[in-house]
Design an enzyme around this catalytic site. Structure first.
Site, PDB file in Angstrom:
ATOM      1  CB  THR A  26      29.778  43.578  49.285  1.00 20.29           C
ATOM      2  OG1 THR A  26      31.110  43.462  48.814  1.00 20.29           O
ATOM      3  CG2 THR A  26      29.231  44.930  48.878  1.00 20.29           C
ATOM      4  CB  SER A  71      33.957  35.825  50.816  1.00 16.26           C
ATOM      5  OG  SER A  71      34.158  36.276  49.503  1.00 16.26           O
ATOM      6  CB  THR A 102      29.937  38.031  45.321  1.00 18.43           C
ATOM      7  OG1 THR A 102      30.816  39.162  45.258  1.00 18.43           O
ATOM      8  CG2 THR A 102      28.538  38.471  45.665  1.00 18.43           C
ATOM      9  CG  ASP A 103      35.416  38.929  46.006  1.00 17.20           C
ATOM     10  OD1 ASP A 103      34.695  39.310  45.066  1.00 17.20           O
ATOM     11  OD2 ASP A 103      36.138  39.691  46.668  1.00 17.20           O
TER      12      ASP A 103
HETATM   13  N1  ASP Z   1      35.071  41.318  48.679  1.00 22.25           N
HETATM   14  C1  ASP Z   1      33.691  40.997  48.934  1.00 22.25           C
HETATM   15  C2  ASP Z   1      33.619  39.579  49.504  1.00 22.25           C
HETATM   16  O1  ASP Z   1      33.670  38.635  48.755  1.00 22.25           O
HETATM   17  C3  ASP Z   1      32.893  41.095  47.678  1.00 22.25           C
HETATM   18  C4  ASP Z   1      31.417  40.819  47.835  1.00 22.25           C
HETATM   19  O2  ASP Z   1      30.900  40.475  48.850  1.00 22.25           O
HETATM   20  O3  ASP Z   1      30.711  40.960  46.812  1.00 22.25           O
HETATM   21  O4  ASP Z   1      33.533  39.419  50.697  1.00 22.25           O
END
Ligand code: ASP
Length: 355
Positions: A26, A71, A102-103
């Site tokens: 993100t 991710s 973060t995922d």
């Molecule tokens: N879907 C995103 C990822 O993990 C969520 C994030 O970055 O917070 O790439």
């Protein structure tokens, strides 16, 4: 060495040198009107949103993976590639910051903690809940503080020589982290281990909990992971058919079994028979708790005594993220299955307690 393009800012021979590795997430996403969702973006354009970089008092180099990813698409190949990027540039930099979605950040940080043996420099993962281009973004603070921690030292000794996650004011050991929140900014918590630092006006390092600095041990970067593993989450009412099909997966070598409470599972004969058959076929089973606090104590209740007798490994207080990546790592690097079982119960990178 793979030939990535690296851009360097604040060139200064005498200052600390940090490598920022951009993988996606993100942090660097933009809203794409055609597909009506957030998609990864080119990192060089992202830097336009970060004029602060010019004011940092260390030399910053940036390496972006050719294809930035959400991710959710991370893989063992990408973890091995990240480890190789660090190996090939280990002597050139004082610390590494990895921008990551973060995922699955807790899985990636756990994987790197096993792949980078004898690490004596910081490898800090960070990311954001809101893209860098938005006014209320958390991306700026997360990145700037992660970079500052990566460059921190006392008497020439780096302060955090381990794989960690910096997010929303907390530094967390990477293989103890868990994504707990997808809406608020405090995306991560530390499971069964104190934070390594609390960040407010000052960065308050919790020295007793940070891995000691051991620069004399040479870095050993592992190059294999075994993807033939799976997670079996136990639930009340689970049918014999589900369990028996699960263990029939071809090539299956290791299973992380998420059990109830202190490591309890059904004590019905059909269930224990399936597990016994699997272990007899050489499948390693590791017991981790579905609870976010506490630990597995096999044999405490009658409902876990049978698991102990079959030879199910106790995951003690490990997270599922650390357990599955540790299994991929050990099954990829250690051919002797008995040694794999011993090492699964042994803390390798601070991912579990001794007892
Ligand atoms: N879907 C995103 C990822 O993990 C969520 C994030 O970055 O917070 O790439």
């Amino acid at each position: 060495m793979i030939n990535y393009q690296i851009n360097t800012f604040n060139i200064n021979q005498n200052s600390k040198k940090i490598l920022l590795i951009y993988t996606g997430g993100t942090f660097g996403m933009v809203y794409d009107n055609t597909v009506k969702s957030l998609v990864p973006f080119n990192f060089n354009q992202i830097l336009n949103n970060l004029p602060e970089i010019q004011r940092l008092d260390f030399e910053l180099s940036i390496l972006a993976l050719p294809e930035p990813i959400d991710s959710s698409n991370v893989s063992t190949e990408i973890w091995l590639e990240l480890a190789a990027i660090i190996r090939d540039r280990y002597d050139l930099f004082d610390g590494f910051v990895i921008l990551h979605g973060t995922d699955t950040m807790a899985y990636s940080a756990s994987a790197l903690s096993f792949l980078l043996e004898n690490l004596s420099k910081p490898v800090i993962f960070t990311g954001a809940q809101l893209p860098i281009g938005l006014a209320r973004t958390d991306a700026r603070e997360n990145l700037i503080t992660a970079l500052e921690i990566a460059s921190s030292s006392i008497d020439g000794r780096t302060i955090v020589p381990e794989v960690s996650i910096y997010f929303n004011g907390r530094l967390i050991r990477g293989n103890r982290a868990k994504k707990q929140e997808s809406s608020q900014f405090d995306a991560f918590n530390s499971e069964n281990y104190p934070f390594l630092a609390d960040v407010g006006v000052t960065i308050d390092f919790k020295f007793p909990y940070i891995r000691p600095y051991l620069p004399d041990l040479p870095l050993k970067v592992h190059e294999q992971m075994n993807p033939h593993v799976a997670i079996l989450k136990i639930f009340p009412g689970m049918s014999a058919e589900v369990v028996s099909h699960f263990f029939k997966l071809s090539h299956l070598k290791g299973v992380v079994m998420e059990t109830f409470g202190a490591g309890n599972a059904p004590s019905k004969p059909w269930f224990l028979d399936e597990l016994r058959k699997a272990t007899e076929q050489g499948i390693v089973i590791m017991n981790v708790s579905q609870c976010t606090g506490g630990r597995v104590i096999q044999g405490k209740y009658e409902t876990s005594r049978g698991l102990q007798e079959i030879g199910v490994i106790s995951g003690k207080d490990i997270t599922t993220e650390a357990a599955i990546t540790k299994m991929m790592f050990l099954l990829g690097t250690e051919p002797d299955i008995e040694k794999v079982k011993i090492l699964l119960e042994t803390p390798l990178a601070g991912e579990m307690d001794l007892i």
